[in-house]
Design a protein around this motif. Structure first.
Motif, PDB file in Angstrom:
ATOM      1  N   ASP A   1       3.555  -5.272   0.479  1.00 23.66           N
ATOM      2  CA  ASP A   1       2.875  -6.322  -0.271  1.00 23.66           C
ATOM      3  C   ASP A   1       3.556  -7.673  -0.054  1.00 23.66           C
ATOM      4  O   ASP A   1       4.659  -7.909  -0.544  1.00 23.66           O
TER       5      ASP A   1
ATOM      6  N   ALA B   1       2.260  -3.630  -4.685  1.00 28.52           N
ATOM      7  CA  ALA B   1       2.936  -3.818  -5.962  1.00 28.52           C
ATOM      8  C   ALA B   1       2.096  -4.626  -6.942  1.00 28.52           C
ATOM      9  O   ALA B   1       2.546  -4.952  -8.022  1.00 28.52           O
ATOM     10  N   HIS B   2       0.857  -4.960  -6.572  1.00 25.49           N
ATOM     11  CA  HIS B   2      -0.025  -5.708  -7.461  1.00 25.49           C
ATOM     12  C   HIS B   2      -1.421  -5.088  -7.462  1.00 25.49           C
ATOM     13  O   HIS B   2      -1.783  -4.324  -6.573  1.00 25.49           O
TER      14      HIS B   2
ATOM     15  N   LEU C   1       1.226  -5.982 -12.266  1.00 27.12           N
ATOM     16  CA  LEU C   1       2.361  -5.906 -11.346  1.00 27.12           C
ATOM     17  C   LEU C   1       3.204  -4.692 -11.716  1.00 27.12           C
ATOM     18  O   LEU C   1       3.299  -4.337 -12.891  1.00 27.12           O
TER      19      LEU C   1
ATOM     20  N   LYS D   1       6.750  -2.136 -10.146  1.00 25.89           N
ATOM     21  CA  LYS D   1       7.734  -1.822  -9.109  1.00 25.89           C
ATOM     22  C   LYS D   1       7.329  -0.558  -8.354  1.00 25.89           C
ATOM     23  O   LYS D   1       6.655   0.323  -8.887  1.00 25.89           O
TER      24      LYS D   1
ATOM     25  N   LEU E   1       1.477   0.332  -7.265  1.00 26.12           N
ATOM     26  CA  LEU E   1       2.413  -0.194  -8.243  1.00 26.12           C
ATOM     27  C   LEU E   1       2.760   0.853  -9.300  1.00 26.12           C
ATOM     28  O   LEU E   1       1.941   1.707  -9.633  1.00 26.12           O
TER      29      LEU E   1
ATOM     30  N   LYS F   1       0.430   7.244  -7.124  1.00 28.80           N
ATOM     31  CA  LYS F   1       0.818   6.400  -8.248  1.00 28.80           C
ATOM     32  C   LYS F   1       1.428   7.303  -9.310  1.00 28.80           C
ATOM     33  O   LYS F   1       0.867   8.352  -9.646  1.00 28.80           O
TER      34      LYS F   1
END
Length: 195
Positions: A60, A83-84, A103, A105, A122, A139
């Motif tokens: 990203d 990451a977004h 957002l 990590k 993310l 995820k």
């Protein structure tokens, strides 16, 4: 703008270098990723795991500082780290006349394997030694040694069992040699014909 141009030129040079000298590319590419903001461990290439990060892997560009990769991890071609997420923006604007995004990590443990075209979203944490299958959409939080596959990604096994299975089958090919110029492939024996 100048920094973007310099990044593009450096990236192009590294892509070419990967085709000319993989050994040099593998040493320099993690440094490039660290330079653009991705959290690559200083000892990334230590431990004998022979890690490699494909030049086509996508980190990203808007939020590289939210992505970290542990030492020894291999990342296959076209793997994507996002990451977004802008999915809430339209409804947020419709209700409140505000723009926004999500957002989170992404933390990849040590000695992981990320398959081709996998998408890591993310808020994802992979424990050490995880294997992510090709095209998986991942995820969440996954324990060390997990094998994750599918969309949505889910645990389908563990790395230790996978290795034991293939050792028993005798179908593992081995690289032998001291450097990239002299590696030789040791193939498994042909399977016995079925009667």
């Amino acid at each position: 703008m100048l920094k973007k141009i310099i990044k593009a030129i450096v990236k192009f040079g590294l892509v070419v270098l990967n085709r000319v000298s993989c050994k040099t590319y593998k040493r320099l590419y993690p440094k490039y990723l660290r330079w653009i903001g991705v959290g690559i461990e200083d000892d990334y290439q230590q431990g004998g795991f022979d890690p490699w990060i494909s030049p086509s892997a996508y980190f990203d560009p808007g939020y590289p500082g939210l992505i970290s990769v542990g030492s020894g991890t291999t990342i296959s071609f076209d793997a994507c780290f996002l990451a977004h997420d802008y999915s809430v923006d339209k409804e947020l604007y419709a209700q409140y006349k505000e723009h926004g995004l999500l957002l989170g990590k992404i933390n990849i443990g040590k000695n992981c394997f990320i398959g081709a075209r996998a998408m890591i979203l993310l808020g994802t944490t992979l424990g050490d030694g995880c294997i992510v299958g090709a095209n998986a959409v991942v995820k969440g939080h996954f324990p060390a040694g997990s094998i994750i596959a599918g969309n949505p990604g889910r645990v389908i096994g563990n790395a230790e069992t996978l290795l034991a299975k293939h050792k028993e089958k005798g179908d593992i090919s081995y690289w032998r040699g001291d450097n990239y110029d002299t590696f030789e492939m040791v193939l498994p024996p042909d399977p016995e014909p079925k009667k």
